[in-house]
Motif scaffolding. Structure first.
Motif, short mmCIF file in Angstrom:
data_model
loop_
_atom_site.label_atom_id
_atom_site.label_comp_id
_atom_site.label_asym_id
_atom_site.label_seq_id
_atom_site.Cartn_x
_atom_site.Cartn_y
_atom_site.Cartn_z
N VAL A 122 48.17 -71.84 42.69
CA VAL A 122 47.53 -73.14 42.52
C VAL A 122 46.58 -73.34 43.69
CG1 VAL A 122 47.85 -75.63 42.43
CG2 VAL A 122 49.48 -74.12 41.26
N GLN A 132 44.27 -72.91 38.63
CA GLN A 132 45.39 -71.99 38.52
C GLN A 132 44.88 -70.56 38.36
OE1 GLN A 132 47.72 -73.59 35.26
NE2 GLN A 132 48.97 -74.79 36.69
N THR A 143 51.54 -66.29 40.25
CA THR A 143 50.74 -67.44 39.82
C THR A 143 50.37 -68.25 41.05
OG1 THR A 143 52.72 -68.79 39.44
CG2 THR A 143 51.87 -67.54 37.57
#
Length: 365
Positions: A73, A87, A71
């Protein structure tokens, strides 16, 4: 009396013909033997113990522990010039037990992500650093602070044949469907997919195993559970068309990280464009329709010292045909500082061969 005898006979025949062979013989009383025949076959009950796995479940069981979710950001500006946090989700594969992970460059926003987190098979979540990435190859290497991680086996993508089994693992459409397994075959090899008019990703593996957004960076595996490619959903085409970057493209980079903890890229020292792009803009006057047109040679660089000039066209490196800038970039990853290569060029319509001593690329390269 006669009726009782008939009923008894019927019951006896049922016991003799059905009940005894199926429920009594071999359990409570021995099988009867025919006269003169020893060791009449006994009724054998087969009990299967352990796991019976077909190829695809076996591949999944072997590879899943080494597949991770990623993941990210990223700070982005909206139409009102306000900063917002974007994201992203992708997949990666562990290539060394000390925390080295291979994925796509676009999964980590080509190295521009503010934060990268890695979710492991056991549920642990760790922060990762982007050690290296190349948007043209669409590959990146991450590092987490961990030891004794499960490692994927790396196969040999040069030995692939069309029609063999291919298994893809990834996180399609986000971590809600993490570690989804899809299967198909190798549909084609050495595919080239255009991204823009003059930019393409080349040398790809084509498969009909489903590869969707979120699968990017996950492994494409063969029937032995070895990684033969890194899936990429950067390329959106028709249904049933999935693509992966051959693992042999990434192997020299991965091997150097494992051996030295870093990767040193070599460089030539040119600014170039595809010959096809040059022809469309300026006409066909180079003496070749394929290759890399050298727009500028940077002074005091490996090719400048070897005698390359502005306007030369690179057509081969170490005997390997070079048709595009993408092929040139991939070829250079095979070499290390101090290696010497022969570069064949076209100059004023005539072939010329240069001996180039390669050097480590400056940080800005």
């Amino acid at each position: 009396m006669i009726l009782l005898a008939l009923i008894s006979a019927m019951i006896g025949s049922v016991i003799g013909a059905y009940v005894a062979p199926n429920y009594l013989y071999g359990r409570y009383i021995p099988y009867p033997q025919a006269p003169g025949i020893q060791g009449a076959p006994q009724r054998v009950e087969i009990v299967t113990r352990g796991e019976e796995l077909t190829v695809i479940p076996a591949v999944a069981k072997k590879a899943l522990p080494s597949v991770v979710g990623i993941t990210t950001v990223t700070l982005e500006r909206d139409i009102f010039s306000r900063t917002r946090r974007g994201q992203g989700v992708g997949t990666g594969v562990i290539v060394d037990s000390r925390g080295y992970i291979l994925t796509n460059s676009h999964v980590v926003n080509d190295g521009r992500s503010e934060e990268v987190m890695v979710l492991f098979y056991d549920g642990e979540n760790l922060k990762a650093d982007v050690l290296w990435n190349d948007p043209m190859l669409d590959l990146a290497v991450l590092k987490v602070a961990a030891q004794n991680l499960p490692v994927a086996d790396l196969g040999d993508s040069d030995k692939l044949t069309v029609g063999e089994i291919a298994v893809a693992i990834g996180n399609p459409l986000g971590l809600t469907f993490e570690r989804t397994v899809t299967a198909g075959i190798i549909s084609g090899l050495e595919r080239s997919i255009p991204l823009t008019q003059f930019e393409s990703i080349e040398g790809l593996i084509q498969t009909d195993a489903s590869i969707n957004p979120g699968n990017s960076g996950g492994p494409l595996l063969n029937a032995e559970g070895a990684v033969i490619g890194i899936n990429t959903a950067k390329i959106q085409t028709g249904e049933g068309l999935g693509f992966a970057i051959p693992i042999n493209t990434a192997r020299p980079i991965v091997d150097e990280f494992i051996e030295r903890g870093e990767f040193t890229k070599v460089y030539l020292g040119i600014r170039g464009i595809n010959v096809q792009q040059y022809i469309q803009s300026y006409g066909d006057q180079l003496g070749t329709k394929q290759g890399v047109y050298v727009h500028q040679v940077t002074p005091e660089t490996p090719v400048a010292r070897a005698g390359m000039q502005d306007g030369d066209v690179i057509v081969k490196i170490a005997g390997q045909k070079i048709d595009t800038m993408g092929q040139l970039v991939r070829q250079m990853y095979k070499y290390r500082p101090g290696d010497s290569v022969k570069i064949e060029i076209i100059r004023d319509g005539e072939p010329v061969t240069l001996d180039v001593l390669l050097e480590a690329a400056p940080r800005s390269e």
